[in-house]
Scaffold this motif. Structure first.
Motif, PDB file in Angstrom:
ATOM      1  N   HIS A   1      23.406   9.406  17.738  1.00  0.00           N
ATOM      2  CA  HIS A   1      23.664   8.094  17.138  1.00  0.00           C
ATOM      3  C   HIS A   1      22.450   7.189  17.330  1.00  0.00           C
ATOM      4  CE1 HIS A   1      25.123   3.902  17.752  1.00  0.00           C
ATOM      5  NE2 HIS A   1      25.962   4.165  16.752  1.00  0.00           N
ATOM      6  N   ASP A   2      22.006   7.076  18.567  1.00  0.00           N
ATOM      7  CA  ASP A   2      20.896   6.176  18.884  1.00  0.00           C
ATOM      8  C   ASP A   2      19.585   6.651  18.255  1.00  0.00           C
ATOM      9  OD1 ASP A   2      22.777   4.766  20.305  1.00  0.00           O
ATOM     10  OD2 ASP A   2      21.971   5.292  22.281  1.00  0.00           O
ATOM     11  N   GLU A   3      19.366   7.954  18.237  1.00  0.00           N
ATOM     12  CA  GLU A   3      18.141   8.496  17.648  1.00  0.00           C
ATOM     13  C   GLU A   3      18.115   8.250  16.137  1.00  0.00           C
ATOM     14  OE1 GLU A   3      14.387  10.348  17.602  1.00  0.00           O
ATOM     15  OE2 GLU A   3      15.585   9.687  19.320  1.00  0.00           O
ATOM     16  N   LEU A   4      19.234   8.469  15.472  1.00  0.00           N
ATOM     17  CA  LEU A   4      19.286   8.272  14.023  1.00  0.00           C
ATOM     18  C   LEU A   4      19.116   6.801  13.659  1.00  0.00           C
ATOM     19  CD1 LEU A   4      19.701   9.530  11.196  1.00  0.00           C
ATOM     20  CD2 LEU A   4      22.151   9.132  11.508  1.00  0.00           C
ATOM     21  N   LEU A   5      19.808   5.917  14.372  1.00  0.00           N
ATOM     22  CA  LEU A   5      19.777   4.501  14.015  1.00  0.00           C
ATOM     23  C   LEU A   5      18.587   3.757  14.597  1.00  0.00           C
ATOM     24  CD1 LEU A   5      23.548   3.548  14.282  1.00  0.00           C
ATOM     25  CD2 LEU A   5      22.218   4.152  12.245  1.00  0.00           C
ATOM     26  N   GLY A   6      18.021   4.265  15.693  1.00  0.00           N
ATOM     27  CA  GLY A   6      16.878   3.596  16.306  1.00  0.00           C
ATOM     28  C   GLY A   6      15.688   3.596  15.352  1.00  0.00           C
ATOM     29  N   GLY A   7      15.103   2.456  15.151  1.00  0.00           N
ATOM     30  CA  GLY A   7      13.942   2.366  14.283  1.00  0.00           C
ATOM     31  C   GLY A   7      14.277   2.201  12.809  1.00  0.00           C
ATOM     32  N   ARG A   8      15.549   2.162  12.444  1.00  0.00           N
ATOM     33  CA  ARG A   8      15.917   1.936  11.041  1.00  0.00           C
ATOM     34  C   ARG A   8      15.519   0.514  10.645  1.00  0.00           C
ATOM     35  NH1 ARG A   8      16.407   6.085   8.081  1.00  0.00           N
ATOM     36  NH2 ARG A   8      16.787   4.465   6.552  1.00  0.00           N
ATOM     37  N   GLY A   9      15.161   0.327   9.414  1.00  0.00           N
ATOM     38  CA  GLY A   9      14.751  -0.987   8.935  1.00  0.00           C
ATOM     39  C   GLY A   9      15.875  -1.808   8.323  1.00  0.00           C
ATOM     40  N   GLU A  10      17.046  -1.195   8.115  1.00  0.00           N
ATOM     41  CA  GLU A  10      18.156  -1.918   7.514  1.00  0.00           C
ATOM     42  C   GLU A  10      18.740  -2.933   8.500  1.00  0.00           C
ATOM     43  OE1 GLU A  10      17.529   1.931   5.586  1.00  0.00           O
ATOM     44  OE2 GLU A  10      18.021   1.469   7.662  1.00  0.00           O
ATOM     45  N   ARG A  11      19.463  -3.912   7.960  1.00  0.00           N
ATOM     46  CA  ARG A  11      20.062  -4.958   8.794  1.00  0.00           C
ATOM     47  C   ARG A  11      21.383  -4.537   9.425  1.00  0.00           C
ATOM     48  NH1 ARG A  11      18.274  -7.454   4.216  1.00  0.00           N
ATOM     49  NH2 ARG A  11      20.343  -7.881   3.370  1.00  0.00           N
ATOM     50  N   ARG A  12      22.049  -3.564   8.796  1.00  0.00           N
ATOM     51  CA  ARG A  12      23.344  -3.133   9.314  1.00  0.00           C
ATOM     52  C   ARG A  12      23.544  -1.653   8.984  1.00  0.00           C
ATOM     53  NH1 ARG A  12      27.625  -5.819   4.923  1.00  0.00           N
ATOM     54  NH2 ARG A  12      26.957  -4.497   3.181  1.00  0.00           N
ATOM     55  N   ALA A  13      24.522  -1.072   9.662  1.00  0.00           N
ATOM     56  CA  ALA A  13      24.915   0.311   9.371  1.00  0.00           C
ATOM     57  C   ALA A  13      26.410   0.314   9.140  1.00  0.00           C
ATOM     58  CB  ALA A  13      24.546   1.236  10.527  1.00  0.00           C
ATOM     59  N   THR A  14      26.860   1.305   8.376  1.00  0.00           N
ATOM     60  CA  THR A  14      28.284   1.480   8.143  1.00  0.00           C
ATOM     61  C   THR A  14      28.642   2.942   8.346  1.00  0.00           C
ATOM     62  OG1 THR A  14      30.115   1.097   6.599  1.00  0.00           O
ATOM     63  CG2 THR A  14      28.027   1.860   5.641  1.00  0.00           C
TER      64      THR A  14
END
Length: 189
Positions: free
Chosen positions: A125-138
């Motif tokens: 979870h943290d690896e996939l979302l870490g460093g993403r440029g989007e403001r939110r995830a769903t």
């Protein structure tokens, strides 16, 4: 020794057999249930559809050279059908307006059964979302899956509504949202 490897949509297709193997080991009970949505064939048809366009992001966790878990998703663009059928708990204008930079759709997190209970799902979870440029995830979660639901809440996710995806035999899921930290441009640092 564990390591993460990241794959875009074209590279993900190259390791389709690995993805299928991890899915089969992670969801063996669901596959055995006979639910058509949970079948290995249906899951891999969805995977093939997800990897048909750019933006797809796959993270695979390897332990001693063996793939033991994976997580994937993609940014929602203005033509995304992700929100089709969404029923929000509270009406929020523009909630479903997408531009390719607002929302990252976390589609799957899975860990092979023999490797669960070791924090691998959170690490993916943290690896996939870490460093993403989007403001939110769903993400979508089965409201009866108390284990997954409690983990997502612990990780900062909150429910905003319900949705039944357009996939054949798809159940109705709860829709969760999580704010992502804004990533600083290298030039701004």
């Amino acid at each position: 020794m564990s390591e993460f490897r990241r794959f875009g949509h074209l590279d993900a297709r190259e390791i389709r057999d690995t993805v299928q193997d991890v899915y089969a080991r992670a969801y063996a009970e669901s596959i055995a249930s006979g639910d058509p949505f949970e079948s290995l064939e249906a899951a891999m048809r969805r995977f093939d559809a997800y990897t048909s366009g750019s933006g797809f992001d796959l993270v695979v966790l390897y332990f001693d050279g063996e793939a033991v878990g994976q997580a994937w998703g993609w940014p929602l663009n203005e033509n995304s059908r992700w929100w089709n059928g969404l029923r929000l708990d509270e009406e929020e204008p523009e909630f479903t307006t997408e531009d390719g930079a607002r929302t990252f759709a976390l589609s799957e997190i899975m860990v092979a059964r023999e490797h669960t209970g070791r924090g691998h799902a959170r690490a993916l979870h943290d690896e996939l979302l870490g460093g993403r440029g989007e403001r939110r995830a769903t993400l979508l979660v089965d409201p009866t899956n108390e284990h997954a639901y409690s983990r997502y809440r612990k990780w900062g996710w909150s429910r905003v509504g319900a949705l039944r995806p357009g996939w054949e035999a798809a159940p109705t899921f709860d829709v969760l949202i999580h704010a992502l930290p804004l990533q600083l441009e290298a030039s701004a640092v």
